[in-house]
Motif scaffolding. Structure first.
Motif, PDB file in Angstrom:
ATOM      1  N   ARG A   7      -1.332  85.614 -61.043  1.00  5.02           N
ATOM      2  CA  ARG A   7      -1.517  86.191 -62.388  1.00  5.02           C
ATOM      3  C   ARG A   7      -1.257  85.103 -63.431  1.00  5.02           C
ATOM      4  O   ARG A   7      -0.363  84.257 -63.257  1.00  5.02           O
ATOM      5  CB  ARG A   7      -0.627  87.424 -62.582  1.00  5.02           C
ATOM      6  N   GLY A  33      -0.539  89.104 -57.506  1.00  2.00           N
ATOM      7  CA  GLY A  33       0.892  89.185 -57.811  1.00  2.00           C
ATOM      8  C   GLY A  33       1.201  90.490 -58.519  1.00  2.00           C
ATOM      9  O   GLY A  33       0.392  91.425 -58.485  1.00  2.00           O
ATOM     10  N   ARG A  34       2.362  90.526 -59.144  1.00  2.00           N
ATOM     11  CA  ARG A  34       2.865  91.759 -59.741  1.00  2.00           C
ATOM     12  C   ARG A  34       1.806  92.448 -60.621  1.00  2.00           C
ATOM     13  O   ARG A  34       1.256  91.841 -61.527  1.00  2.00           O
ATOM     14  CB  ARG A  34       4.112  91.465 -60.577  1.00  2.00           C
ATOM     15  N   VAL A  53       3.025  84.075 -55.650  1.00  2.00           N
ATOM     16  CA  VAL A  53       1.999  83.248 -56.294  1.00  2.00           C
ATOM     17  C   VAL A  53       2.697  82.072 -56.965  1.00  2.00           C
ATOM     18  O   VAL A  53       3.865  82.195 -57.339  1.00  2.00           O
ATOM     19  CB  VAL A  53       1.200  84.085 -57.331  1.00  2.00           C
ATOM     20  N   GLU A  65       3.864  76.684 -53.114  1.00  2.00           N
ATOM     21  CA  GLU A  65       5.004  76.014 -53.784  1.00  2.00           C
ATOM     22  C   GLU A  65       4.444  75.259 -55.000  1.00  2.00           C
ATOM     23  O   GLU A  65       3.833  74.193 -54.868  1.00  2.00           O
ATOM     24  CB  GLU A  65       5.755  75.029 -52.886  1.00  2.00           C
ATOM     25  N   SER A  66       4.723  75.838 -56.168  1.00  2.00           N
ATOM     26  CA  SER A  66       4.073  75.348 -57.384  1.00  2.00           C
ATOM     27  C   SER A  66       4.305  73.861 -57.679  1.00  2.00           C
ATOM     28  O   SER A  66       3.364  73.141 -58.012  1.00  2.00           O
ATOM     29  CB  SER A  66       4.503  76.200 -58.577  1.00  2.00           C
TER      30      SER A  66
HETATM   31  N1  LIG Z   1       9.044  78.536 -55.307  1.00  2.00           N
HETATM   32  C1  LIG Z   1       7.831  79.269 -55.530  1.00  2.00           C
HETATM   33  C2  LIG Z   1       8.168  80.563 -56.251  1.00  2.00           C
HETATM   34  C3  LIG Z   1       6.981  81.444 -56.409  1.00  2.00           C
HETATM   35  C4  LIG Z   1       7.347  82.704 -57.186  1.00  2.00           C
HETATM   36  O1  LIG Z   1       8.506  83.132 -57.249  1.00  2.00           O
HETATM   37  N2  LIG Z   1       6.344  83.287 -57.819  1.00  2.00           N
HETATM   38  C5  LIG Z   1       6.544  84.484 -58.608  1.00  2.00           C
HETATM   39  C6  LIG Z   1       5.807  84.381 -59.921  1.00  2.00           C
HETATM   40  S1  LIG Z   1       6.389  83.023 -60.921  1.00  2.00           S
HETATM   41  C7  LIG Z   1       5.976  85.677 -57.883  1.00  2.00           C
HETATM   42  O2  LIG Z   1       5.078  85.550 -57.060  1.00  2.00           O
HETATM   43  N3  LIG Z   1       6.511  86.877 -58.190  1.00  2.00           N
HETATM   44  C8  LIG Z   1       6.047  88.091 -57.650  1.00  2.00           C
HETATM   45  C9  LIG Z   1       4.718  88.495 -58.154  1.00  2.00           C
HETATM   46  O3  LIG Z   1       4.321  88.137 -59.237  1.00  2.00           O
HETATM   47  O4  LIG Z   1       4.060  89.226 -57.410  1.00  2.00           O
HETATM   48  C10 LIG Z   1       6.884  78.405 -56.364  1.00  2.00           C
HETATM   49  O5  LIG Z   1       7.368  77.602 -57.175  1.00  2.00           O
HETATM   50  O6  LIG Z   1       5.667  78.515 -56.194  1.00  2.00           O
END
Ligand SMILES: N[C@@H](CCC(=O)N[C@@H](CS)C(=O)NCC(=O)O)C(=O)O
Length: 210
Positions: A7, A33-34, A53, A65-66
């Motif tokens: 997203r 994602g959410r 995501v 992994e961003s």
């Molecule tokens: N360490 C991972 C963390 C990824 C992460 O926590 N993504 C969040 C959004 S910033 C996510 O997917 N949250 C749940 C969602 O949106 O469905 C990265 O940096 O890519």
């Protein structure tokens, strides 16, 4: 063509969109994602077993992994300024990326979520003040780093500016709640002038200097 799942308003997705735009690769973003679903599917879990995501697919090469995706895009499609090739410069840049992605993220998100509506019930809590205080201590360290250079690595924009820049974009949207930090605010202003940040930043960041 690079596919990016995530997203548009997610912090970690915004870093990747920003990096892709810096190097000018053709990409297609798929909402996930959410609130958007997709991450619940078995197909997505095969790409990213964390069901988070962002995830990218670069002609069959899948990565999640961003911060790592930012490094990959700059190493593959960027320049030795974006992805420093000198080993010590590279690890200096990596250090600031990990610092932002781990320490700064952990410090800021409680207060940010409280003030941006994700969790307003936390706004008055002691824990929010603690988040503000910890974030300000860390941002003062970055502000000091930027005292004698326009970008984290010096004269040139690089991968080191992205993770901290995306978080500072969130933080600056708290406006008057962010006092001081003049070097940091000048740097954020420079980042906002980059065409590549237009789709990645909130766009409503009013820098109010107290
Ligand atoms: N360490 C991972 C963390 C990824 C992460 O926590 N993504 C969040 C959004 S910033 C996510 O997917 N949250 C749940 C969602 O949106 O469905 C990265 O940096 O890519």
């Amino acid at each position: 063509l690079i596919r990016i799942w995530g997203r548009a308003n997610a912090l970690n997705v915004r870093k990747v969109v920003w990096a892709a735009n810096e190097v000018g690769v053709r990409c297609e973003r798929i909402d996930a994602g959410r609130g958007q679903g997709v991450v619940d599917t078995a197909e997505y879990a095969r790409l990213n077993p964390n069901r988070l995501v962002p995830t990218i697919d670069d002609n069959g090469y899948v990565l999640w992994e961003s911060n790592v995706i930012v490094r990959y895009l700059f190493a593959r499609y960027g320049t030795d300024k974006l992805y420093p090739t000198d080993l010590q410069a590279r690890f200096d840049a990596e250090r600031w990326m990990d610092w932002a992605g781990i320490d700064l993220l952990r410090a800021y998100r409680t207060a940010f979520n409280a003030y941006t509506g994700n969790n307003p019930s936390a706004r008055t809590a002691e824990i929010t003040q603690e988040s503000f205080d910890k974030t300000n201590v860390l941002l003062a360290i970055l502000d000091q780093r930027l005292a004698d250079r326009p970008y984290v690595m010096g004269e040139h924009f690089s991968m080191a500016d992205i993770p901290a820049g995306a978080i500072v974009d969130d933080w600056m949207n708290l406006g008057r709640l962010v006092p001081g930090l003049m070097n940091l605010k000048a740097w954020y202003g420079r980042l906002r002038e980059r065409p590549a940040t237009v789709p990645a930043f909130w766009g409503n960041g009013t820098i109010s200097i107290l």
